[in-house]
Scaffold this motif. Structure first.
Motif: not given
Ligand SMILES: Cc1cc2nc3c(=O)[nH]c(=O)nc-3n(C[C@H](O)[C@H](O)[C@H](O)COP(=O)(O)OP(=O)(O)OC[C@H]3O[C@@H](n4cnc5c(N)ncnc54)[C@H](O)[C@@H]3O)c2cc1C
Length: 549
Positions: A400-426
Motif C-alpha cells: 500500500t504505502v510502497g505502491g503509493f510511493d511508486m506512484w508519486t515517484n513516477t509523478l516526480g516526487f516522494s513523500a518518504l524521501g529515501t528509507l534505509g535498510h538497517g542491518k545486513s542480512d547476516a
C-alpha cells in the motif's frame, strides 16, 4: 609455486563474467572501436551455463545496445500476453487487479526469455565483432599495479591438490592485464567483494540486501500451457516468517519457469527456504498447473535487492563494477537484466572515451555518473522505498504505502524521501532459541523433491581433488558458534545441500562442506551470521550446467 611463472597478455579492457553486463560492455567497446583489444572471461563451462534468471526481459537495454536485435535473431520469441498478481492463503487466493499498479509494473512490451540463451546469442554477437570470449576460465585473483590500481586478473589456474599445492597437471593460469578491468560477476562477485572492501566503496551507503531465488523448469500438459502468461504471488507459504514470493512464466514448447524468492533478511534461523519453495508448489493453484507435468531443471542464485541506496561507489583506479556486482535489480519488478545491459554499455562508453584521451588505470567517473543520473538511476529511484518498507513494516505496508510511493515517484516526487535498510542480512539472523522450529512436509517426489535429487537437475560438477572453494575464516565457528546459537542455519539456507552437521566417531558435532554440490548461488557468503564463509571461485568449467534457464 616459484617454478610456475605466469605469462601475461595485454588488452585494452579485460572483462570478468559473460553475463548480460559483461557481454554488453564487450559489444559496445567493439562497436565504438573495432581496433580495441577486448577479452571476456567466464567461469561456466560455456556461456550461459551459470545464468539462472529465466526471466521476463525488459528489452530497453538490448534496444539501446543492438537496436536491430530482431533481424539479428535474438532469442526473444515469447512476448508477455498477460500479467497476474495473486495474494495466496494456504488454500485460497485473491487476485490483485492491475489497474492500481504503477505503470512501471506493467509487463506489456516485455519478453519471457531464457537469459542463458540470450547470453549465448550475445556472446556470438561479441565474437563476430572480434571480442575474445573464453568460457571455462575462472578469474581467481586480482592483479594490482605498484600504485595500487587494478591492473588485471589471474585466470585459468587449474589442477591444485586438495591442500592447495600444485597437483601433477597443475596449470598456473595467465595474467590478463587491461587499461581497465570490468567486473561483471553478478551478485556478490568474489573479486568485486575484494574491490569493494579494499577501496571502501560501500562507505556511506546502505548495506546491500539480497534474496535467494530458486527455480525449476517444468514441462506441463499442453492443455494447461498459456504461452506468454506471467504470474507473481506473495503471501503463503512464507506468511510473516520472511518476505518473498513466486513467479510462474509460461515460455514456449509447453515449458514453464516456476520460481520462488525468499528475502535473506529473515530472522528465524529455522526457516528452510528450499522447503518453502517445495511447499509452495502444493498450493491448489500451482498443483493444478503442474500435475501431470515433469520437472526438467533446477537451479538457484542470489538476487540483489538493496536498490539505489545500496549501490556502492562503482569505480576505483583501473576497475569498474558492472550490473549486479553493484546491485541494479528493480525489486518490485524483479528485473535487473535491462540495467545490467545498460551499465555494460555505459562503462564501455566511458572506457572508450578515456582510452581515446590516452588515459588508463584511473577512475571512470563518467560511468558512475551515467548510472546514478541516467536511465538506471531513474529506474531504481522510483522503487527505492519498497524493499525497506517490506522489511520493516511487512508485506501490506510495502503493497500500500510502497505502491503509493511508486506512484508519486513516477509523478516526480516522494513523500518518504529515501528509507534505509538497517542491518545486513547476516546481522538480521536471530537466535534459534527465540523461535520455534518449522515442521516442513516431506516432499512427495511428484510435485516436490528432496534437495539432493533436485540438485542433480542442476548438473553441477566440481573436480573433487581440488581445495574446497568455500573457505572458512575460522574452522571452529560452525560448531562452536553457529550450531548452538543459530541452530546451524547453513544446513537449511543452502539450496544445494552443501553444508551438513554430522556426528563424528566420538559422537561430537562435525561440520561438513560438500562443495561438489555448490550451484554458485552465493547465499552462504551472504547469510552466514558469523560472516565466516568466503565463497571463492573454483577452477574454470566447474559449477552448474544450466540448459536454458
Ligand atoms: C531467481 C531470479 C530471477 C530473476 N528474474 C529476473 C527477471 O525475470 N528479469 C530480469 O530482468 N532480471 C531477473 N533477475 C535478475 C538478473 O538475473 C540479474 O539482474 C542479472 O543476472 C545481472 O546480470 P549480470 O551480468 O550483472 O550478472 P550475471 O547474470 O550473474 O552474470 C555474471 C556472470 O559472471 C560469471 N562470473 C562470476 N564471477 C566470475 C569470476 N570470478 N570469473 C569468471 N566468471 C565469473 C558468472 O558465471 C556469470 O556467467 C532474476 C534473478 C534471479 C536470481
Amino acid at each position: 609455486m616459484s617454478e610456475h611463472t605466469r605469462e601475461a597478455m595485454e588488452y585494452d579492457v579485460v572483462i570478468v563474467g559473460a553475463g548480460p553486463a559483461g557481454l554488453s560492455a564487450a559489444i559496445r567497446l567493439k562497436q565504438l572501436d573495432s581496433e580495441l583489444d577486448v577479452v571476456v572471461l567466464e567461469k561456466g563451462s560455456e556461456v550461459g551455463a551459470h545464468i539462472l534468471s529465466g526471466a521476463v526481459l525488459d528489452p530497453c537495454g538490448l534496444n539501446a545496445l543492438i537496436p536491430d536485435w530482431k533481424e539479428k535473431g535474438a532469442p526473444l520469441n515469447v512476448p508477455v500476453k498477460d500479467d497476474n498478481f495473486y495474494m495466496l492463503g494456504e488454500v485460497g487466493k485473491i487476485r490483485i487487479p492491475n489497474w492500481p499498479m504503477p505503470p512501471l509494473m506493467n509487463n506489456h512490451g516485455n519478453y519471457i526469455v531464457s537469459m542463458g540463451n540470450v547470453c549465448r546469442w550475445m556472446a556470438e554477437q561479441a565474437e563476430e565483432l572480434g571480442v575474445e570470449v573464453f568460457p571455462g576460465m575462472s578469474c581467481s585473483e586480482l592483479v594490482y599495479a605498484d600504485d595500487g590500481s587494478v591492473k588485471g586478473v589471474v585466470a585459468g589456474e587449474f589442477g591444485k591438490n586438495a591442500d592447495g599445492t600444485p597437483g601433477p597437471g597443475y596449470e598456473p593460469g595467465m595474467e590478463l592485464h587491461g587499461k581497465y578491468v570490468f567486473l561483471g560477476e553478478g551478485v556478490r562477485g568474489s573479486l568485486s567483494k575484494e574491490v569493494i572492501e579494499k577501496f571502501d566503496l560501500s562507505n556511506g551507503k546502505e548495506p546491500q540486501k539480497y534474496g535467494l531465488g530458486m527455480k525449476e523448469i517444468w514441462e506441463i500438459d499442453p492443455a494447461k500451457h498459456k504461452e506468454g502468461s506471467v504470474t507473481h504471488t506473495m503471501g503463503w507459504p512464507l506468511g510473516s516468517n520472511a518476505g518473498g514470493g513466486s513467479f510462474i512464466y509460461h515460455l514456449d514448447n509447453n515449458q514453464v519457469y516456476v520460481g520462488f524468492v525468499v528475502h535473506l533478511n529473515y530472522e528465524n534461523p529455522h526457516l528452510y527456504p528450499y522447503m518453502e519453495f517445495q511447499r509452495f508448489k502444493h498450493h491448489p493453484m500451482v498443483k493444478e498447473l503442474l500435475d501431470g507435468g515433469k520437472r526438467v531443471a533446477y537451479g538457484a542464485r542470489a538476487i540483489s535487492e538493496g536498490g539505489y541506496q545500496s549501490m556502492p561507489k562503482m569505480v576505483a583506479p583501473g576497475v569498474a563494477l558492472l550490473g549486479c556486482s553493484v546491485g541494479m535489480v528493480n525489486v518490485p519488478r524483479i528485473k535487473g537484466n535491462h540495467n545490467a545491459m545498460l551499465s555494460g554499455k555505459a562503462a564501455a562508453e566511458a572506457a572508450y572515451a578515456a582510452i581515446k584521451d590516452g588515459r588508463a588505470a584511473d577512475e571512470l567517473s563518467d560511468y558512475e555518473a551515467d548510472v546514478r543520473e541516467g536511465a538506471i538511476g531513474q529506474d531504481l529511484m522510483k522503487v527505492r522505498n519498497v524493499k525497506p518498507l517490506w522489511s520493516k513494516r511487512g508485506l501490506l505496508a510495502s503493497l500500500t504505502v510502497g505502491g503509493f510511493d511508486m506512484w508519486t515517484n513516477t509523478l516526480g516526487f516522494s513523500a518518504l524521501g529515501t528509507l534505509g535498510h538497517g542491518k545486513s542480512d547476516a546481522e538480521a539472523t536471530g537466535k534459534a532459541s527465540k523461535f520455534a522450529p518449522i515442521d516442513y512436509p516431506k516432499p512427495d517426489g511428484k510435485l516436490s523433491f528432496d534437495r539432493l535429487t533436485n540438485v542433480s537437475f542442476a548438473a553441477t560438477n566440481h573436480e573433487e581433488s581440488q581445495p574446497a572453494h568455500l573457505k572458512l575464516k575460522d574452522e571452529a565457528i560452525p560448531v562452536a558458534v553457529n550450531l548452538p546459537k543459530y541452530g546451524g542455519p547453513s544446513a537449511r539456507y543452502c539450496p544445494a545441500g552443501v553444508y551438513e552437521f554430522v556426528k563424528d566417531e566420538k559422537g561430537d558435532d562435525k561440520f561438513v562442506i560438500n562443495f561438489q554440490n555448490c550451484v554458485h548461488c552465493k547465499t552462504c557468503d551472504i547469510k552466514d551470521p558469523s560472516q565466516n564463509i568466503n565463497w571463492t571461485v573454483p577452477q574454470g568449467g566447474d559449477g552448474p550446467n544450466y540448459p536454458n534457464m
